[in-house]
Design a protein around this motif. Structure first.
Motif, mmCIF file in Angstrom:
data_model
loop_
_atom_site.group_PDB
_atom_site.id
_atom_site.type_symbol
_atom_site.label_atom_id
_atom_site.label_comp_id
_atom_site.label_asym_id
_atom_site.label_seq_id
_atom_site.Cartn_x
_atom_site.Cartn_y
_atom_site.Cartn_z
ATOM 1 N N GLN A 68 2.010 -1.987 -8.946
ATOM 2 C CA GLN A 68 0.558 -1.881 -8.949
ATOM 3 C C GLN A 68 -0.117 -3.157 -9.433
ATOM 4 O O GLN A 68 -1.185 -3.528 -8.938
ATOM 5 N N ASP A 69 0.495 -3.848 -10.402
ATOM 6 C CA ASP A 69 -0.086 -5.098 -10.883
ATOM 7 C C ASP A 69 -0.154 -6.126 -9.757
ATOM 8 O O ASP A 69 -1.140 -6.857 -9.626
ATOM 9 N N GLU A 70 0.898 -6.185 -8.944
ATOM 10 C CA GLU A 70 0.887 -7.099 -7.797
ATOM 11 C C GLU A 70 -0.237 -6.744 -6.844
ATOM 12 O O GLU A 70 -1.009 -7.612 -6.412
ATOM 13 N N ALA A 71 -0.348 -5.484 -6.507
ATOM 14 C CA ALA A 71 -1.353 -5.059 -5.539
ATOM 15 C C ALA A 71 -2.761 -5.355 -6.035
ATOM 16 O O ALA A 71 -3.596 -5.907 -5.304
ATOM 17 N N LEU A 72 -3.048 -5.014 -7.287
ATOM 18 C CA LEU A 72 -4.403 -5.169 -7.798
ATOM 19 C C LEU A 72 -4.773 -6.628 -8.035
ATOM 20 O O LEU A 72 -5.930 -7.013 -7.887
ATOM 21 N N SER A 73 -3.809 -7.456 -8.412
ATOM 22 C CA SER A 73 -4.117 -8.850 -8.729
ATOM 23 C C SER A 73 -4.082 -9.767 -7.518
ATOM 24 O O SER A 73 -4.759 -10.802 -7.501
ATOM 25 N N LEU A 74 -3.337 -9.417 -6.480
ATOM 26 C CA LEU A 74 -3.200 -10.291 -5.318
ATOM 27 C C LEU A 74 -4.159 -9.941 -4.186
ATOM 28 O O LEU A 74 -4.565 -10.811 -3.419
ATOM 29 N N ALA A 75 -4.525 -8.684 -4.083
ATOM 30 C CA ALA A 75 -5.216 -8.228 -2.872
ATOM 31 C C ALA A 75 -6.731 -8.290 -2.987
ATOM 32 O O ALA A 75 -7.308 -8.141 -4.073
ATOM 33 N N ASP A 76 -7.373 -8.503 -1.849
ATOM 34 C CA ASP A 76 -8.818 -8.324 -1.728
ATOM 35 C C ASP A 76 -9.134 -6.863 -1.418
ATOM 36 O O ASP A 76 -10.165 -6.345 -1.831
ATOM 37 N N ARG A 77 -8.244 -6.214 -0.666
ATOM 38 C CA ARG A 77 -8.359 -4.800 -0.373
ATOM 39 C C ARG A 77 -6.964 -4.187 -0.469
ATOM 40 O O ARG A 77 -5.974 -4.813 -0.090
ATOM 41 N N VAL A 78 -6.917 -2.959 -0.973
ATOM 42 C CA VAL A 78 -5.650 -2.267 -1.188
ATOM 43 C C VAL A 78 -5.678 -0.944 -0.437
ATOM 44 O O VAL A 78 -6.682 -0.225 -0.466
ATOM 45 N N ALA A 79 -4.576 -0.632 0.227
ATOM 46 C CA ALA A 79 -4.414 0.665 0.877
ATOM 47 C C ALA A 79 -3.346 1.455 0.124
ATOM 48 O O ALA A 79 -2.246 0.945 -0.108
ATOM 49 N N VAL A 80 -3.676 2.663 -0.259
ATOM 50 C CA VAL A 80 -2.709 3.562 -0.885
ATOM 51 C C VAL A 80 -2.183 4.494 0.203
ATOM 52 O O VAL A 80 -2.954 5.221 0.838
ATOM 53 N N VAL A 81 -0.864 4.447 0.420
ATOM 54 C CA VAL A 81 -0.238 5.213 1.496
ATOM 55 C C VAL A 81 0.794 6.156 0.898
ATOM 56 O O VAL A 81 1.610 5.752 0.063
ATOM 57 N N ASP A 82 0.746 7.403 1.315
ATOM 58 C CA ASP A 82 1.722 8.388 0.849
ATOM 59 C C ASP A 82 2.210 9.195 2.046
ATOM 60 O O ASP A 82 1.402 9.811 2.761
ATOM 61 N N GLY A 83 3.511 9.179 2.287
ATOM 62 C CA GLY A 83 4.079 9.933 3.390
ATOM 63 C C GLY A 83 3.524 9.532 4.743
ATOM 64 O O GLY A 83 3.377 10.373 5.623
ATOM 65 N N GLY A 84 3.173 8.252 4.894
ATOM 66 C CA GLY A 84 2.618 7.771 6.150
ATOM 67 C C GLY A 84 1.138 8.038 6.314
ATOM 68 O O GLY A 84 0.560 7.701 7.353
#
Length: 216
Positions: A68-84
């Motif tokens: 999560q630290d990678e996603a929040l610190s690197l991204a301009d937008r984040v997609a949370v995906v669960d089970g496709g």
């Protein structure tokens, strides 16, 4: 000789090995768990270099990660995906502060989620206490989940504080600059996760604006 660094590489980096697998002036970067299995220090350094490279190239970058630290610190937008299934696509800040569901809230960052029922305008019953929060479009009788982030829990607040809860502190986890600890309000079955430099002794409070009401 190792290949020269790509022309869009940040000037601060002089380690050609970092760029060995990258094309010159890429238009798109696809990164699948690039920092997995690295220790914390190297992970932080390479995280910053990837961000600098992406900015220097101006390339669209798709990063797949469970960190999560990678996603929040690197991204301009984040997609949370669960089970496709895509649960939410948003900026890192909105994803953390305004999750659209309890599932997203539990996945992104640390949190406590309490089951409750709306009993009036901006009032929620969580079984062990009546809490004040913005109930929005929810109506009395609606079952809801009540989200609180650990950093928003105030330790040993003044007696006049709203949502003041008596109880006891239990498990404490030391992280250097801060501590995370469990606090069990009186009559509650599950502890609330708290975080800060000061530890609560006998009471906590959660300001109404720091409680987010979500559909159960």
């Amino acid at each position: 000789m190792p290949p020269a660094a790509p022309r869009c590489s940040p000037a601060a980096s002089n380690n050609a090995l970092h760029w060995r697998a990258l094309a010159f002036d890429p238009k798109v970067l696809l990164l699948d768990e690039p920092l997995a299995a690295l220790d914390a220090g190297i992970r932080q350094q390479l995280r910053d270099e990837i961000r600098s490279l992406q900015r220097a190239c101006g390339a669209t970058t798709l990063l797949v990660t469970h960190d999560q630290d990678e996603a929040l610190s690197l991204a301009d937008r984040v997609a949370v995906v669960d089970g496709g299934r895509v649960l939410q696509v948003d900026t890192p800040e909105r994803l953390y502060t305004q999750p659209v569901s309890s599932q997203v809230a539990r996945f992104v960052g640390h949190s406590s989620v309490m089951q409750g029922r709306v009993v009036g305008t901006n009032t929620v019953d969580v079984s062990f206490a009546i809490l004040y929060a913005d109930t929005g479009a929810f109506r009395p009788g609606d079952k809801v989940d009540v989200l609180v982030r650990p950093e928003h829990v105030q330790p040993d607040p003044p007696e006049t504080s709203l949502n003041r809860l008596a109880g006891r502190r239990t498990e404490v986890r030391y992280f250097g600059a801060t501590c995370r600890y469990d606090f069990i309000p009186d009559a509650a079955r599950q502890p609330l996760l708290c975080e800060g430099r000061q530890l609560a002794e006998h009471t906590i409070a959660i300001a109404p604006e720091h409680l987010r009401i979500l559909a159960a």
